[in-house]
Scaffold this active site. Sequence first.
Site, mmCIF file in Angstrom:
data_model
loop_
_atom_site.group_PDB
_atom_site.id
_atom_site.type_symbol
_atom_site.label_atom_id
_atom_site.label_comp_id
_atom_site.label_asym_id
_atom_site.label_seq_id
_atom_site.Cartn_x
_atom_site.Cartn_y
_atom_site.Cartn_z
ATOM 1 N N HIS A 223 0.808 -1.210 0.000
ATOM 2 C CA HIS A 223 0.000 0.000 0.000
ATOM 3 C C HIS A 223 0.849 1.272 0.000
ATOM 4 C CE1 HIS A 223 -3.629 2.100 -0.494
ATOM 5 N NE2 HIS A 223 -3.174 2.972 0.388
ATOM 6 N N TYR A 227 1.449 4.928 -2.551
ATOM 7 C CA TYR A 227 1.611 6.329 -2.127
ATOM 8 C C TYR A 227 2.989 6.855 -2.488
ATOM 9 C CZ TYR A 227 -2.901 6.419 -0.071
ATOM 10 O OH TYR A 227 -4.253 6.397 0.072
ATOM 11 N N HIS A 374 -9.390 0.410 -11.232
ATOM 12 C CA HIS A 374 -9.059 1.401 -10.187
ATOM 13 C C HIS A 374 -7.612 1.870 -10.320
ATOM 14 C CE1 HIS A 374 -8.200 3.083 -6.216
ATOM 15 N NE2 HIS A 374 -7.360 2.095 -5.969
ATOM 16 N N PHE A 375 -6.691 0.924 -10.427
ATOM 17 C CA PHE A 375 -5.308 1.419 -10.417
ATOM 18 C C PHE A 375 -4.856 1.938 -11.777
ATOM 19 C CE2 PHE A 375 -4.226 -3.265 -10.488
ATOM 20 C CZ PHE A 375 -3.486 -3.295 -11.660
ATOM 21 N N HIS A 376 -5.640 1.653 -12.820
ATOM 22 C CA HIS A 376 -5.291 2.333 -14.076
ATOM 23 C C HIS A 376 -5.761 3.786 -14.057
ATOM 24 C CE1 HIS A 376 -3.959 -1.559 -15.527
ATOM 25 N NE2 HIS A 376 -3.300 -0.885 -16.443
ATOM 26 N N ARG A 439 -9.916 -10.504 -12.560
ATOM 27 C CA ARG A 439 -8.674 -9.887 -13.023
ATOM 28 C C ARG A 439 -7.668 -11.000 -13.284
ATOM 29 N NH1 ARG A 439 -5.618 -7.200 -7.754
ATOM 30 N NH2 ARG A 439 -4.090 -6.740 -9.350
ATOM 31 N N ARG A 440 -6.558 -10.674 -13.899
ATOM 32 C CA ARG A 440 -5.444 -11.605 -14.081
ATOM 33 C C ARG A 440 -5.880 -12.940 -14.688
ATOM 34 N NH1 ARG A 440 -2.351 -10.524 -8.342
ATOM 35 N NH2 ARG A 440 -0.985 -8.998 -9.227
HETATM 36 FE FE1 HAS Z 1 -5.873 1.890 -4.314
HETATM 37 C C1 HAS Z 1 -6.005 -1.558 -4.729
HETATM 38 C C2 HAS Z 1 -7.932 1.660 -1.582
HETATM 39 C C3 HAS Z 1 -5.596 5.291 -3.786
HETATM 40 C C4 HAS Z 1 -3.235 1.981 -6.510
HETATM 41 N N1 HAS Z 1 -4.827 0.480 -5.424
HETATM 42 C C5 HAS Z 1 -5.042 -0.882 -5.457
HETATM 43 C C6 HAS Z 1 -4.102 -1.495 -6.334
HETATM 44 C C7 HAS Z 1 -3.274 -0.492 -6.803
HETATM 45 C C8 HAS Z 1 -3.761 0.741 -6.228
HETATM 46 C C9 HAS Z 1 -2.091 -0.658 -7.714
HETATM 47 O O1 HAS Z 1 -8.991 -0.546 0.267
HETATM 48 C C10 HAS Z 1 -4.065 -2.971 -6.719
HETATM 49 C C11 HAS Z 1 -3.089 -3.773 -5.949
HETATM 50 C C12 HAS Z 1 -3.129 -5.196 -6.428
HETATM 51 O O2 HAS Z 1 -2.424 -5.526 -7.409
HETATM 52 O O3 HAS Z 1 -3.891 -6.005 -5.870
HETATM 53 N N2 HAS Z 1 -6.665 3.218 -2.969
HETATM 54 C C13 HAS Z 1 -7.493 2.923 -1.945
HETATM 55 C C14 HAS Z 1 -7.869 4.141 -1.230
HETATM 56 C C15 HAS Z 1 -7.219 5.178 -1.875
HETATM 57 C C16 HAS Z 1 -6.445 4.576 -2.942
HETATM 58 C C17 HAS Z 1 -8.762 4.263 -0.048
HETATM 59 N N3 HAS Z 1 -4.666 3.343 -5.026
HETATM 60 C C18 HAS Z 1 -4.708 4.683 -4.665
HETATM 61 C C19 HAS Z 1 -3.676 5.393 -5.358
HETATM 62 C C20 HAS Z 1 -2.993 4.454 -6.125
HETATM 63 C C21 HAS Z 1 -3.636 3.183 -5.901
HETATM 64 C C22 HAS Z 1 -3.398 6.864 -5.219
HETATM 65 C C23 HAS Z 1 -1.823 4.604 -7.039
HETATM 66 C C24 HAS Z 1 -1.170 5.684 -7.262
HETATM 67 N N4 HAS Z 1 -6.820 0.347 -3.376
HETATM 68 C C25 HAS Z 1 -7.579 0.470 -2.259
HETATM 69 C C26 HAS Z 1 -8.003 -0.876 -1.808
HETATM 70 C C27 HAS Z 1 -7.446 -1.793 -2.692
HETATM 71 C C28 HAS Z 1 -6.701 -0.998 -3.663
HETATM 72 C C29 HAS Z 1 -8.821 -1.234 -0.659
HETATM 73 C C30 HAS Z 1 -7.575 -3.333 -2.645
HETATM 74 C C31 HAS Z 1 -8.702 -3.808 -3.451
HETATM 75 C C32 HAS Z 1 -8.733 -5.321 -3.454
HETATM 76 O O4 HAS Z 1 -9.649 -5.883 -2.855
HETATM 77 O O5 HAS Z 1 -7.857 -5.954 -4.058
HETATM 78 C C33 HAS Z 1 -7.273 6.633 -1.448
HETATM 79 O O6 HAS Z 1 -5.990 7.084 -1.140
HETATM 80 C C34 HAS Z 1 -7.900 7.562 -2.433
HETATM 81 C C35 HAS Z 1 -8.013 8.987 -1.879
HETATM 82 C C36 HAS Z 1 -8.226 9.976 -2.989
HETATM 83 C C37 HAS Z 1 -9.196 10.895 -3.034
HETATM 84 C C38 HAS Z 1 -9.292 11.819 -4.218
HETATM 85 C C39 HAS Z 1 -8.801 13.243 -3.940
HETATM 86 C C40 HAS Z 1 -8.781 14.055 -5.228
HETATM 87 C C41 HAS Z 1 -7.795 14.904 -5.623
HETATM 88 C C42 HAS Z 1 -7.900 15.598 -6.966
HETATM 89 C C43 HAS Z 1 -8.494 16.966 -6.864
HETATM 90 C C44 HAS Z 1 -8.786 17.585 -8.218
HETATM 91 C C45 HAS Z 1 -8.664 18.901 -8.518
HETATM 92 C C46 HAS Z 1 -9.045 19.403 -9.840
HETATM 93 C C47 HAS Z 1 -8.199 19.903 -7.526
HETATM 94 C C48 HAS Z 1 -10.199 11.049 -1.963
HETATM 95 C C49 HAS Z 1 -6.610 15.195 -4.766
HETATM 96 C C50 HAS Z 1 -10.486 19.797 -9.789
HETATM 97 C C51 HAS Z 1 -10.883 20.801 -10.814
HETATM 98 C C52 HAS Z 1 -12.125 20.887 -11.333
HETATM 99 C C53 HAS Z 1 -12.442 21.975 -12.290
HETATM 100 C C54 HAS Z 1 -13.203 19.892 -10.984
#
Ligand code: HAS
Length: 549
Positions: A223, A227, A374-376, A439-440
């Site tokens: 995890h 990050y 999700h991760f793409h 997947r996979r």
């Molecule tokens: Fe994830 C699985 C939970 C974030 C990558 N994640 C994965 C895997 C990868 C990955 C590679 O709880 C697969 C691993 C594998 O091979 O099995 N992930 C989360 C959560 C977050 C999260 C809670 N993941 C990421 C990020 C990754 C990433 C970042 C890569 C860089 N993920 C999971 C969970 C799994 C998981 C489970 C396991 C699933 C399973 O069962 O296998 C959080 O950190 C997300 C928080 C993000 C936000 C969004 C904030 C938005 C922002 C943009 C603002 C936009 C602006 C522009 C300012 C709340 C900062 C706006 C302008 C306008 C005009 C509208």
Amino acid sequence: MMKAIRSIHAPDAKLTMAHMYVAFAALFVGASMGLLQTLERSGKFTLPFGIGYYQILTVHGVVLGLVLTTFFILGFMVAVQSKTAGKYTSGERKWGWAGFWMMTTGVITTTIFILLNEASVLYTFYAPLMAHPGFYIGLTLVIVGSWLEGFVIFRRHARWRKENPGERTPLLSFMAVITMLMWLIATIGVAATVLLQFIPWSLGLVDSIDVLVSRTLFWYFGHPLVYFWLLPAYMAWYAIIPKIVGGKIFSDSLARLSFILLLLFSIPVGFHHQLTEPGIDPFWKYMQVILTFLVVIPSLMTAFSLFATFEARGRELGGKGLFGWVKKMPWKDVRFLAPFIGMLWFIPGGAGGIINASNQMNQVIHNTIWVTGHFHLTAATSVILTFFGIAYWLVPSVTGRKLTAKMNRLGIIQTIVWSVGMAIMSGAMHWQGLLGGPRRSAYSEYLGNADTAAWGPYQLAQAVGGSILFIGMIIMLIIFVNLAFFAPKGEEEFPIAEVSEDAGETPKVFENWKLWIGVTVALILFAYTIPFIDIIQNAPPGSKGFRLW
Ligand code: HAS
């Protein structure tokens, strides 16, 4: 002809670029494999020369998830530290090169065994699948090499503090230290499983492996690994993009606080990848799910802080009404557009993460291709588009060249192509995942069954999206090669934003490393000690494993 003016000390620039060459070579290899995967899964294409689906999937995951990211990030950190804290001593630089060569040797070793089909164990190398020992030894070299470079980053930061007593450290230098600290603490988990479990087992020194211990140690690392990909993107979002839009950093304290929170909460959450695994007490899964939701907070802080920066700048330029400021953003500047589109994609990507982390919903999506979707969005779009956005100025800036209007235009096309390709591919993955699509899984071995025929259209859509992404990758490589070798000589800005005058003083406590490392370790011990003892004490007999070589 214009003179080449590098934005950082020339020997530091060479070290940076060495990392970039490996990173972009990895992009080529990894993304080509991605295309082949989507084509295979569509059922319309058979892999030639007896190449296996899991073999190319391993290349894809290892080369993009571990090689491209680590090399790009370290190259970026080296440059950022040299720019903000000052050039390295020759001793520091030598350690940097030693780390680089160790990592490169590791990558070559690992790749050889994957190509020989003796390590088709995917990037998570779950036991009981057993790869050739060379695969694990190569990975160890990559990790130890990255540690050496991490120490160089720390040392340069510490030297700056000594040279400037009592002053607030440069924000980007501080962020680089947090990023590498997180990497260092996280990689202890993967190093432990590889050195203590996988290498002895694959060498035949022990005849079985404890599968749950190995998976737990992997996800302790896995995890924070994601990050580690995200934090450099956040560095650009917080401290570089405001300069590109002509604005200021909304708040130095908020940026530092969100990095500290990411350090604290991103490690003790690995169980959210193991929610469906037996052998882990549900209470501790629950605790780690709570910690996972805490790690969402700094991302939301980031979102609000970025909105504030954009809005403040847009209004300064005369934007009126609720969204008038949007029109004032520099849409035609790819250094802004690419990372901004990355941010936009992070909104659905992050929402998907929250779904994944929610125990009940995780039961629906776990091990389905939703997770791949999700991760793409998160890694392969938000993070990678930001890395591309960085490369557009970093490469010419450190090599003493110019980002020309033509390359800028091509970059805009690249951003659009990537977004369209990913919308189709990742959208289809999410959808198919909700319907239970695994997947996979190879078409030739599973997806081609009569009872899985209904997934055909989704798999076809993924192949269409994958093909568009492949074109996007080729465009990116053309831009990279141009910027590194052919763009006109000159001077390109290394953009670093100043903090807004309206921001308050940054509290000194943010630089108290003993405190933050102490709290991080305490949280890790809290989240892992009891469940880990439990896992070891109640472990079933070790698994003998499936040898692939
Ligand atoms: Fe994830 C699985 C939970 C974030 C990558 N994640 C994965 C895997 C990868 C990955 C590679 O709880 C697969 C691993 C594998 O091979 O099995 N992930 C989360 C959560 C977050 C999260 C809670 N993941 C990421 C990020 C990754 C990433 C970042 C890569 C860089 N993920 C999971 C969970 C799994 C998981 C489970 C396991 C699933 C399973 O069962 O296998 C959080 O950190 C997300 C928080 C993000 C936000 C969004 C904030 C938005 C922002 C943009 C603002 C936009 C602006 C522009 C300012 C709340 C900062 C706006 C302008 C306008 C005009 C509208």
